[in-house]
Design a protein around this motif. Structure first.
Motif, PDB file in Angstrom:
ATOM      1  N   ARG A  69       0.630  -1.126   0.022  1.00 33.47           N
ATOM      2  CA  ARG A  69       0.049  -0.063   0.101  1.00 33.47           C
ATOM      3  C   ARG A  69       0.964   1.142   0.066  1.00 33.47           C
ATOM      4  O   ARG A  69       2.041   1.065   0.341  1.00 33.47           O
ATOM      5  CB  ARG A  69      -1.125   0.016   1.080  1.00 33.47           C
ATOM      6  CG  ARG A  69      -0.476  -0.178   2.390  1.00 33.47           C
ATOM      7  CD  ARG A  69      -1.429   0.108   3.589  1.00 33.47           C
ATOM      8  NE  ARG A  69      -2.139  -1.037   4.049  1.00 33.47           N
ATOM      9  CZ  ARG A  69      -3.512  -0.919   4.074  1.00 33.47           C
ATOM     10  NH1 ARG A  69      -4.153   0.199   3.662  1.00 33.47           N
ATOM     11  NH2 ARG A  69      -4.257  -1.896   4.204  1.00 33.47           N
ATOM     12  N   ASP A  71       2.553   4.619   1.015  1.00 33.22           N
ATOM     13  CA  ASP A  71       3.134   5.171   2.250  1.00 33.22           C
ATOM     14  C   ASP A  71       3.216   6.742   2.437  1.00 33.22           C
ATOM     15  O   ASP A  71       3.667   7.118   3.290  1.00 33.22           O
ATOM     16  CB  ASP A  71       4.389   4.248   2.866  1.00 33.22           C
ATOM     17  CG  ASP A  71       5.510   4.551   1.881  1.00 33.22           C
ATOM     18  OD1 ASP A  71       5.450   5.422   1.017  1.00 33.22           O
ATOM     19  OD2 ASP A  71       6.565   3.873   2.300  1.00 33.22           O
ATOM     20  N   PRO A 164      18.932 -11.393  -6.957  1.00 38.06           N
ATOM     21  CA  PRO A 164      19.307 -11.971  -5.815  1.00 38.06           C
ATOM     22  C   PRO A 164      20.578 -11.885  -5.182  1.00 38.06           C
ATOM     23  O   PRO A 164      21.014 -11.481  -4.177  1.00 38.06           O
ATOM     24  CB  PRO A 164      18.669 -13.418  -5.824  1.00 38.06           C
ATOM     25  CG  PRO A 164      17.939 -13.537  -7.102  1.00 38.06           C
ATOM     26  CD  PRO A 164      18.325 -12.783  -7.794  1.00 38.06           C
ATOM     27  N   GLY A 200      13.526  -3.744   3.980  1.00 38.35           N
ATOM     28  CA  GLY A 200      13.000  -2.360   3.475  1.00 38.35           C
ATOM     29  C   GLY A 200      11.494  -2.119   3.502  1.00 38.35           C
ATOM     30  O   GLY A 200      10.795  -3.212   4.086  1.00 38.35           O
ATOM     31  N   GLY A 203       9.626  -5.616   2.558  1.00 42.11           N
ATOM     32  CA  GLY A 203       9.609  -6.539   3.454  1.00 42.11           C
ATOM     33  C   GLY A 203       8.870  -6.205   4.751  1.00 42.11           C
ATOM     34  O   GLY A 203       7.838  -7.267   5.268  1.00 42.11           O
TER      35      GLY A 203
HETATM   36  O1  N01 Z   1      13.762  -2.504  -1.188  1.00 39.68           O
HETATM   37  P1  N01 Z   1      14.856  -2.039  -0.381  1.00 39.68           P
HETATM   38  P2  N01 Z   1      12.331  -2.313  -1.165  1.00 39.68           P
HETATM   39  N1  N01 Z   1      21.107 -10.301   1.028  1.00 39.68           N
HETATM   40  O2  N01 Z   1      16.114  -1.671  -1.143  1.00 39.68           O
HETATM   41  C1  N01 Z   1      17.975  -6.512   1.476  1.00 39.68           C
HETATM   42  C2  N01 Z   1       9.623   2.123  -2.051  1.00 39.68           C
HETATM   43  N2  N01 Z   1       8.474   1.308  -1.716  1.00 39.68           N
HETATM   44  O3  N01 Z   1      11.512  -3.199  -2.136  1.00 39.68           O
HETATM   45  O4  N01 Z   1      19.767  -2.505   3.210  1.00 39.68           O
HETATM   46  C3  N01 Z   1      20.333  -9.865   1.968  1.00 39.68           C
HETATM   47  O5  N01 Z   1      14.502  -0.611   0.456  1.00 39.68           O
HETATM   48  C4  N01 Z   1      18.351  -5.010   1.920  1.00 39.68           C
HETATM   49  O6  N01 Z   1      19.546  -4.869   2.867  1.00 39.68           O
HETATM   50  P3  N01 Z   1      20.691  -3.750   2.825  1.00 39.68           P
HETATM   51  C5  N01 Z   1      10.333   2.716  -1.161  1.00 39.68           C
HETATM   52  O7  N01 Z   1      10.788   3.973  -1.590  1.00 39.68           O
HETATM   53  C6  N01 Z   1       7.348   2.033  -1.357  1.00 39.68           C
HETATM   54  O8  N01 Z   1      11.691  -2.685   0.270  1.00 39.68           O
HETATM   55  O9  N01 Z   1      20.780  -3.711   1.575  1.00 39.68           O
HETATM   56  N3  N01 Z   1      19.549  -8.696   1.940  1.00 39.68           N
HETATM   57  C7  N01 Z   1      17.194  -4.346   2.386  1.00 39.68           C
HETATM   58  O10 N01 Z   1      16.784  -4.633   3.589  1.00 39.68           O
HETATM   59  C8  N01 Z   1      11.289   2.001  -0.823  1.00 39.68           C
HETATM   60  O11 N01 Z   1      12.455   2.540   0.067  1.00 39.68           O
HETATM   61  C9  N01 Z   1       6.310   1.218  -0.883  1.00 39.68           C
HETATM   62  O12 N01 Z   1      21.677  -4.047   3.748  1.00 39.68           O
HETATM   63  C10 N01 Z   1      19.413  -8.092   0.988  1.00 39.68           C
HETATM   64  C11 N01 Z   1      16.306  -4.915   1.414  1.00 39.68           C
HETATM   65  O13 N01 Z   1      16.709  -6.243   0.847  1.00 39.68           O
HETATM   66  C12 N01 Z   1      11.931   1.361  -1.982  1.00 39.68           C
HETATM   67  O14 N01 Z   1      10.473   1.309  -2.687  1.00 39.68           O
HETATM   68  C13 N01 Z   1       6.309  -0.030  -0.609  1.00 39.68           C
HETATM   69  C14 N01 Z   1      20.488  -8.494  -0.146  1.00 39.68           C
HETATM   70  C15 N01 Z   1      15.598  -4.248   0.147  1.00 39.68           C
HETATM   71  O15 N01 Z   1      15.084  -3.070   0.534  1.00 39.68           O
HETATM   72  C16 N01 Z   1      12.397   0.006  -2.154  1.00 39.68           C
HETATM   73  O16 N01 Z   1      11.892  -0.976  -1.111  1.00 39.68           O
HETATM   74  C17 N01 Z   1       7.568  -0.593  -0.882  1.00 39.68           C
HETATM   75  C18 N01 Z   1      21.195  -9.650  -0.302  1.00 39.68           C
HETATM   76  N4  N01 Z   1      21.751  -9.852  -1.170  1.00 39.68           N
HETATM   77  C19 N01 Z   1       8.701  -0.015  -1.395  1.00 39.68           C
HETATM   78  N5  N01 Z   1      19.997  -7.540  -1.224  1.00 39.68           N
HETATM   79  C20 N01 Z   1       5.113   2.176  -0.527  1.00 39.68           C
HETATM   80  O17 N01 Z   1       4.502   1.800   0.526  1.00 39.68           O
HETATM   81  C21 N01 Z   1      19.305  -6.910  -0.488  1.00 39.68           C
HETATM   82  N6  N01 Z   1      18.893  -6.997   0.512  1.00 39.68           N
HETATM   83  C22 N01 Z   1       4.731   3.084  -1.554  1.00 39.68           C
END
Ligand code: N01
Length: 887
Positions: A69, A71, A164, A200, A203
């Motif tokens: 959803r 944010d 990944p 992030g 998740g």
């Molecule tokens: O991606 P992220 P997201 N091994 O990059 C981990 C928007 N958004 O899709 O921080 C283990 O934030 C990584 O760890 P680290 C919003 O702007 C908006 O969640 O790299 N872990 C991190 O914890 C957001 O900021 C909404 O150490 C690994 C996670 O994966 C942006 O999109 C909803 C890894 C990635 O988090 C991105 O969000 C969702 C590995 N090899 C997103 N690689 C709204 O609600 C990565 N990680 C509008």
């Protein structure tokens, strides 16, 4: 519907052979692509949108994971270009779900009949600029290729999931899902052993819901994120009332705000607030469940200063500990490696409480990294977890991924965008790239984009681009291309802006750090959507500054140059001062000007705490003078700096440069004694000069009483105070003491020649004007006396003076006389260091905590004073202080 009629007239798309000929091709049918198509049609351009997905929605089409959803409050995350549309759609919740947002895009597509110009299930495979036809040639994987005059990437900032990068993914025998490519029919996780990798936003939104379904959920966390409870429900009354009262005004305020949501600029700094006041503000923000609120409304220094920021981190840690029962899990979930807000904070529903469930385990990858994914699960350094499902919530190749990596884009001279951006994205305004004519990016790297409400930023970009295309067409131009000069200037401005916030201190997708091997650079523009909008408008009003325009029947036009040469915060300050429509100081009379300055200074942030501040009197040249002493918090005795305030020998007093004295006292770990010397016109030349000398002598003789170290004193001063400091050094040399160990001259007056370039170039627009300086001179010193070295030290003998550090500012009328003094001293054998502060104005260094980019300069000045005092140059701030701008 009138818009549909316009659309029918304007969309004259033709197929020539196998190639579709259009004015404009757009990639992406998300928020940006839909609005672009609507605006292009209305402006009379033929357009096609090419979209990989099966329908509209962009990121909201793909991100269907449980809990997805918005944010940003959905009331703010909406199109605003059509008030009727705005009224016709009402969101059901404060934060709408992904299905509702997708319905909204469907509604918009239907309302403006957009789908008929969108080619779904189609990807662009390559885009090449053809110099001869001056068109972009696109090849696609589905149907006709496309030839277009203008090519616009509306591809979104977070649309290309990153791979990944973990060994063994292909060996896993269970199910694998990516949050960014969630199956449209949903996934049944009931009774399964599930892993989520990544904590992030994706998740954190999905973990609580996955935990409710799965037999067991193991969360693999590499970096803990800050998460704030969303408190979802109906839109909050206060925001709704504000919005409903005057929708147009609300939207307009959003457009000129910092983050694209109308909130006022917070003025109180953290050290002005008591613990209780800070906690009250924090609790209010926590209860509001609003990222923009907590990111902007706590205290003014929260995003710029590590100390002010760290206070928030601690309060959030408390909240996490209060919810999560297991202390080790709570500690692992508490972010401790980045300032709050430097990495995108998240909005959650029951996220922390989920870790109290018996079927949820947190694996802290900082302590036990993943070794491999195997056929049956995930193996870390310490354990092996058997799994049925792995969910990758591992994020995106953000901002550049969808533009650069998805298909080759080749511009002039066959240069590919990926080679031009190999060391990081280079753009002008985040909209265009030199060498790639007629290519535009909506919310590209170099624009506020992801650091703002995307809705506001998208509409601004779309409007700017379509308005430009229409203006080009009307003027007979067919190409538009950024110049290298403009692009390099923008890169410099971006770098300057990055010093204003703490984003550069974290490894995040904002900087490209999340993708192995990706060039590192802070990609979004950090100075806010309002200032950015002003800059884009300025580019236009200055004749398309930084763009080369050509057309078959018109003369080429190119107003080359950099749109912003001031430091970003200096630009803001000057803009605010201009808006305040202040009277000319010289028109107020000397007492009126003093009253004005005193009033003006009341609005500035309070200076930071030092060990002690005390007032006293000392002997000047003709009677007692007040002084204010700033003592460091560390045990003394400390070296003493005799300080002379600015104010053109007419204004100010021993307290008027209070924030600067406090800051320098802290940074140098030295006593600052600010002298209240006599002022003109009551006391004309040489009263101030003689007082400066006498005060320095008195302070040197009373150093021990003041808690100072025996030995030479140092002198420092700003503006006319810099003049007095410089003169004092000459008088001390001529009159046999006191011994002065060094002089810090900040934007000093050194001469009475007014025809140097800086007096001409900077004489009107940078607060301290030529007219004001003439007024000061007239009040202080008659023309006959102006060549006296006691007011024009540049005309004095310079050999044998103490070592000097001279600071000058690029946009200051006094710049050239300061440089001339430094050079003349150096030519006379004096050890001189210069700081020529690029993009700064006369008050940059004394406007502490307002001109944040002045911090680096003050650090250099403090280091120089410490060297003059025989101390190691490293600045000793109180132990808990990790000054961001120093790094
Ligand atoms: O991606 P992220 P997201 N091994 O990059 C981990 C928007 N958004 O899709 O921080 C283990 O934030 C990584 O760890 P680290 C919003 O702007 C908006 O969640 O790299 N872990 C991190 O914890 C957001 O900021 C909404 O150490 C690994 C996670 O994966 C942006 O999109 C909803 C890894 C990635 O988090 C991105 O969000 C969702 C590995 N090899 C997103 N690689 C709204 O609600 C990565 N990680 C509008």
């Amino acid at each position: 519907m009138p818009d549909a009629a316009v659309a029918a007239r304007s969309s004259e798309t033709t197929n020539s052979g196998t190639t579709q000929q259009v004015d404009v091709a757009v990639v992406g049918a998300g928020f940006a692509g839909l609005y672009l198509l609507h605006r292009l049609r209305k402006a009379g351009f033929s357009a096609v949108v090419i979209e990989d997905a099966g329908d509209v929605g962009g990121t909201w089409y793909w991100n269907r994971y449980p809990g997805a959803r918005c944010d940003i409050q959905t009331m703010d995350y909406s199109y605003t270009f059509d008030p009727e549309l705005d009224r016709e759609w009402t969101w059901s919740e404060k934060y709408a779900t992904q299905p509702e947002i997708l319905r909204y895009f469907g509604f918009v597509a239907d309302r403006y009949d957009l789908r008929r110009d969108i080619r779904f299930n189609t990807r662009v495979k390559a885009a090449n600029w053809d110099d001869t036809s001056e068109r972009w040639q696109l090849t696609t994987d589905n149907g006709a290729d496309v030839s277009c005059r203008y090519y616009i990437m509306a591809t979104g900032c977070l649309s290309t999931p990153k791979p990944p990068e973990i060994d063994g993914v292909k060996d896993f025998k269970g199910e694998i899902y990516f949050t960014g490519r969630w199956p449209h029919d949903g996934v049944n996780l009931a009774g399964k052993r599930v892993a989520v990798i990544g904590t992030g936003s994706s998740g954190i939104q999905s973990i609580p819901l996955i935990a409710e379904q799965a037999a067991h959920l193991t969360v693999f966390q590499r970096t803990a994120s800050f998460a704030l409870p969303a408190h979802n429900g109906p839109a909050p009354d206060d925001r709704k009332t504000y919005f409903e009262a005057d929708r147009a005004a609300y939207r307009e305020q959003a457009r000129w705000s910092l983050a694209g949501v109308p909130y006022p600029q917070e003025m109180a700094v953290s050290w002005q607030l008591s613990d209780a006041e800070r906690r009250e503000r924090f609790e209010k923000a926590w209860a509001a469940g609003d990222l923009v609120h907590i990111l902007t409304q706590l205290w003014a220094d929260q995003a710029a200063d590590v100390d002010g920021n760290a206070l928030i981190g601690k309060l959030i840690h408390e909240k996490i500990r209060a919810v999560v029962k297991d202390p080790d899990t709570a500690a692992a979930l508490s972010p401790n490696d980045h300032p709050f807000g430097s990495k995108r904070p998240c909005l959650d529903t029951n996220y922390y409480a989920t870790y109290n469930r018996p079927n949820v385990t947190l694996v802290n990858l900082r302590q036990e990294p993943i070794k491999a994914i195997t056929a049956s699960g995930i193996v870390t350094d310490k354990r092996s977890v058997d799994l049925d499902v792995i969910v990758f919530a591992t994020g995106f190749d953000a901002m550049t991924g969808a533009i650069m990596a998805v298909h080759p884009i080749t511009g002039r001279a066959s240069k590919s965008l990926s080679s031009v951006w190999a060391q990081g994205p280079q753009t002008y305004l985040g909209l265009t790239v030199a060498g790639f004519p007629n290519l535009f990016m909506i919310t590209g790297p170099g624009s506020p984009s992801v650091l703002s409400n995307m809705a506001v930023s998208i509409e601004q970009h779309v409007d700017w681009v379509v308005d430009r295309l229409a203006a080009l067409r009307d003027a007979g131009f067919t190409t538009m291309e950024a110049t290298e000069t403009a692009q390099a200037g923008w890169a410099q401005h971006m770098a300057d802006c990055s010093m204003l916030t703490l984003h550069r201190l974290a490894n995040t997708w904002y900087t490209g750090a999340n993708v192995p091997g990706k060039a590192q650079a802070l990609m979004p523009y950090t100075s806010g959507v309002g200032p950015y909008r002003g800059i884009c408008n300025e580019v236009v009003s200055r004749g398309m500054l930084g763009f080369r325009l050509t057309g078959p029947n018109v003369a080429e036009q190119c107003n080359d140059g950099e749109v912003v040469r001031l430091q970003p915060d200096v630009r803001l300050v000057l803009g605010m001062l201009a808006e305040m429509n202040l009277p000319q100081i010289e028109s107020l009379g000397s007492q009126g000007a003093r009253d004005f300055l005193a009033e003006f200074n009341k609005g500035r942030p309070a200076g930071r705490p030092v060990g002690e501040v005390g007032d006293g009197v000392l002997h000047g040249a003709d009677g007692l003078l007040p002084y204010r002493l700033y003592r460091p918090a560390t045990p003394g005795p400390h070296p003493i700096v005799v300080y002379f305030h600015g104010g053109g020998w007419v204004l100010g007093d021993e307290q008027s440069d209070d924030p600067f004295c406090r800051d320098m006292c802290r940074r140098t770990d030295m006593i600052f004694v600010s002298v209240g010397y006599r002022h003109a016109p009551e006391h004309r030349f040489p009263a101030a000069a003689e007082d400066g000398y006498a005060a320095t002598r008195w302070i040197a003789e009373h150093a021990a009483e003041l808690g100072g170290k025996a030995g030479p004193v140092l002198v420092a001063g700003w503006s006319a105070g810099g003049n007095i400091a410089a003169v004092t050094c000459q008088l001390a040399r001529e009159r046999g003491g006191p011994e002065i160990g060094g002089q810090l001259l900040v934007c000093p007056v050194t001469d009475s020649t007014f025809d140097r370039a800086s007096y001409v170039d900077n004489g009107t627009n940078y607060f301290v004007t030529r007219g004001l300086m003439f007024w000061f001179w007239d009040l202080y010193c008659s023309p006959a006396d102006r060549t006296d070295p006691r007011v024009s030290p540049l005309r004095g003998k310079l050999a044998g003076l103490p070592p000097a550090f001279v600071t000058t500012c690029e946009f200051d009328p006094l710049r050239d006389e300061g440089i001339a003094y430094a050079e003349a001293m150096a030519a006379s054998g004096v050890a001189v260091e210069q700081l020529k502060a690029r993009g700064h104005f006369h008050s940059s260094f004394t406007m502490v905590d307002v001109v944040i980019t002045g911090v680096g300069g003050r650090i250099k000045m403090a280091e120089a004073l410490r060297r003059f005092a025989g101390l190691p140059p490293e600045v000793k701030l109180p132990p808990q202080k990790l000054d961001a701008a120093a790094s």
